[in-house]
Motif scaffolding. Structure first.
Motif, PDB file in Angstrom:
ATOM      1  N   PHE A  76      73.106 -28.981 -77.721  1.00 50.49           N
ATOM      2  CA  PHE A  76      72.462 -30.064 -76.978  1.00 50.49           C
ATOM      3  C   PHE A  76      73.460 -30.831 -76.124  1.00 50.49           C
ATOM      4  O   PHE A  76      73.265 -31.017 -74.927  1.00 50.49           O
ATOM      5  CB  PHE A  76      71.739 -31.019 -77.920  1.00 50.49           C
ATOM      6  N   TYR A  77      74.544 -31.288 -76.744  1.00 51.78           N
ATOM      7  CA  TYR A  77      75.485 -32.155 -76.032  1.00 51.78           C
ATOM      8  C   TYR A  77      76.374 -31.412 -75.039  1.00 51.78           C
ATOM      9  O   TYR A  77      76.736 -31.956 -74.004  1.00 51.78           O
ATOM     10  CB  TYR A  77      76.351 -32.944 -77.018  1.00 51.78           C
ATOM     11  N   GLU A  78      76.729 -30.172 -75.351  1.00 57.66           N
ATOM     12  CA  GLU A  78      77.648 -29.450 -74.476  1.00 57.66           C
ATOM     13  C   GLU A  78      76.942 -28.548 -73.471  1.00 57.66           C
ATOM     14  O   GLU A  78      77.436 -28.335 -72.380  1.00 57.66           O
ATOM     15  CB  GLU A  78      78.642 -28.640 -75.309  1.00 57.66           C
ATOM     16  N   LYS A  79      75.782 -28.034 -73.855  1.00 55.20           N
ATOM     17  CA  LYS A  79      75.101 -27.080 -72.981  1.00 55.20           C
ATOM     18  C   LYS A  79      73.786 -27.623 -72.424  1.00 55.20           C
ATOM     19  O   LYS A  79      73.153 -26.974 -71.606  1.00 55.20           O
ATOM     20  CB  LYS A  79      74.844 -25.778 -73.734  1.00 55.20           C
ATOM     21  N   GLY A  80      73.360 -28.781 -72.909  1.00 57.27           N
ATOM     22  CA  GLY A  80      72.133 -29.394 -72.407  1.00 57.27           C
ATOM     23  C   GLY A  80      70.859 -28.702 -72.856  1.00 57.27           C
ATOM     24  O   GLY A  80      69.820 -28.843 -72.215  1.00 57.27           O
ATOM     25  N   ASN A  81      70.911 -27.984 -73.962  1.00 52.96           N
ATOM     26  CA  ASN A  81      69.752 -27.270 -74.480  1.00 52.96           C
ATOM     27  C   ASN A  81      68.771 -28.271 -75.105  1.00 52.96           C
ATOM     28  O   ASN A  81      69.032 -28.854 -76.150  1.00 52.96           O
ATOM     29  CB  ASN A  81      70.222 -26.238 -75.518  1.00 52.96           C
ATOM     30  N   LYS A  82      67.626 -28.464 -74.465  1.00 44.60           N
ATOM     31  CA  LYS A  82      66.661 -29.474 -74.922  1.00 44.60           C
ATOM     32  C   LYS A  82      66.005 -29.099 -76.244  1.00 44.60           C
ATOM     33  O   LYS A  82      65.699 -29.965 -77.053  1.00 44.60           O
ATOM     34  CB  LYS A  82      65.616 -29.715 -73.844  1.00 44.60           C
ATOM     35  N   ALA A  83      65.776 -27.820 -76.459  1.00 40.21           N
ATOM     36  CA  ALA A  83      65.185 -27.390 -77.728  1.00 40.21           C
ATOM     37  C   ALA A  83      66.117 -27.714 -78.893  1.00 40.21           C
ATOM     38  O   ALA A  83      65.665 -28.107 -79.975  1.00 40.21           O
ATOM     39  CB  ALA A  83      64.885 -25.897 -77.699  1.00 40.21           C
ATOM     40  N   ALA A  84      67.411 -27.579 -78.664  1.00 42.92           N
ATOM     41  CA  ALA A  84      68.384 -27.924 -79.705  1.00 42.92           C
ATOM     42  C   ALA A  84      68.320 -29.423 -79.987  1.00 42.92           C
ATOM     43  O   ALA A  84      68.454 -29.851 -81.130  1.00 42.92           O
ATOM     44  CB  ALA A  84      69.786 -27.518 -79.281  1.00 42.92           C
ATOM     45  N   GLY A  85      68.090 -30.223 -78.956  1.00 43.46           N
ATOM     46  CA  GLY A  85      67.945 -31.668 -79.140  1.00 43.46           C
ATOM     47  C   GLY A  85      66.766 -31.997 -80.030  1.00 43.46           C
ATOM     48  O   GLY A  85      66.835 -32.897 -80.874  1.00 43.46           O
ATOM     49  N   THR A  86      65.676 -31.273 -79.855  1.00 41.01           N
ATOM     50  CA  THR A  86      64.498 -31.477 -80.693  1.00 41.01           C
ATOM     51  C   THR A  86      64.811 -31.130 -82.140  1.00 41.01           C
ATOM     52  O   THR A  86      64.424 -31.860 -83.065  1.00 41.01           O
ATOM     53  CB  THR A  86      63.322 -30.619 -80.183  1.00 41.01           C
ATOM     54  N   ARG A  87      65.530 -30.026 -82.344  1.00 43.97           N
ATOM     55  CA  ARG A  87      65.909 -29.638 -83.715  1.00 43.97           C
ATOM     56  C   ARG A  87      66.833 -30.682 -84.340  1.00 43.97           C
ATOM     57  O   ARG A  87      66.702 -31.001 -85.530  1.00 43.97           O
ATOM     58  CB  ARG A  87      66.569 -28.258 -83.717  1.00 43.97           C
ATOM     59  N   LEU A  96      72.714 -30.359 -94.970  1.00 47.50           N
ATOM     60  CA  LEU A  96      71.806 -30.620 -93.856  1.00 47.50           C
ATOM     61  C   LEU A  96      72.583 -31.010 -92.602  1.00 47.50           C
ATOM     62  O   LEU A  96      72.304 -30.516 -91.512  1.00 47.50           O
ATOM     63  CB  LEU A  96      70.811 -31.714 -94.235  1.00 47.50           C
ATOM     64  N   VAL A  97      73.582 -31.857 -92.758  1.00 45.38           N
ATOM     65  CA  VAL A  97      74.419 -32.248 -91.618  1.00 45.38           C
ATOM     66  C   VAL A  97      75.151 -31.029 -91.062  1.00 45.38           C
ATOM     67  O   VAL A  97      75.190 -30.809 -89.845  1.00 45.38           O
ATOM     68  CB  VAL A  97      75.418 -33.365 -92.017  1.00 45.38           C
ATOM     69  N   ALA A  98      75.695 -30.215 -91.944  1.00 49.73           N
ATOM     70  CA  ALA A  98      76.420 -29.023 -91.505  1.00 49.73           C
ATOM     71  C   ALA A  98      75.501 -28.053 -90.771  1.00 49.73           C
ATOM     72  O   ALA A  98      75.905 -27.426 -89.791  1.00 49.73           O
ATOM     73  CB  ALA A  98      77.071 -28.339 -92.702  1.00 49.73           C
ATOM     74  N   SER A  99      74.260 -27.959 -91.214  1.00 49.69           N
ATOM     75  CA  SER A  99      73.331 -27.029 -90.573  1.00 49.69           C
ATOM     76  C   SER A  99      72.959 -27.476 -89.165  1.00 49.69           C
ATOM     77  O   SER A  99      72.536 -26.664 -88.343  1.00 49.69           O
ATOM     78  CB  SER A  99      72.067 -26.864 -91.420  1.00 49.69           C
ATOM     79  N   LEU A 100      73.126 -28.751 -88.871  1.00 48.16           N
ATOM     80  CA  LEU A 100      72.784 -29.274 -87.546  1.00 48.16           C
ATOM     81  C   LEU A 100      73.939 -29.178 -86.551  1.00 48.16           C
ATOM     82  O   LEU A 100      73.736 -29.393 -85.352  1.00 48.16           O
ATOM     83  CB  LEU A 100      72.350 -30.737 -87.660  1.00 48.16           C
ATOM     84  N   GLU A 101      75.118 -28.853 -87.020  1.00 51.46           N
ATOM     85  CA  GLU A 101      76.305 -28.868 -86.159  1.00 51.46           C
ATOM     86  C   GLU A 101      76.145 -27.992 -84.916  1.00 51.46           C
ATOM     87  O   GLU A 101      76.442 -28.416 -83.796  1.00 51.46           O
ATOM     88  CB  GLU A 101      77.538 -28.435 -86.949  1.00 51.46           C
TER      89      GLU A 101
END
Length: 59
Positions: A21-32, A10-15
């Motif tokens: 989120f952190y590098e590109k600022g993608n908000k949808a990725a933050g939600t995931r 699960l942790v690996a799937s979130l990488e």
């Protein structure tokens, strides 16, 4: 040990979503990421309960 493997997978799937989120600022990725972290929390709680039950049943 299969529960531990579940947590690792699960942790690996979130990488990728963490990076988005952190590098590109993608908000949808933050939600995931937030949803995935909630799943990790719930899984960790289930593992804690299971360990406690196993510990107490061996007494």
């Amino acid at each position: 040990m299969s529960r531990f493997t579940e947590v690792k997978d699960l942790v690996a799937s979130l990488e990728e979503d963490f990076e988005k989120f952190y590098e590109k600022g993608n908000k949808a990725a933050g939600t995931r990421v937030r949803n995935g972290m909630q799943e990790i929390k719930n899984l960790a709680q289930d593992i804690r309960k299971e360990i406690t039950e196993i510990k107490n049943s061996s007494k």
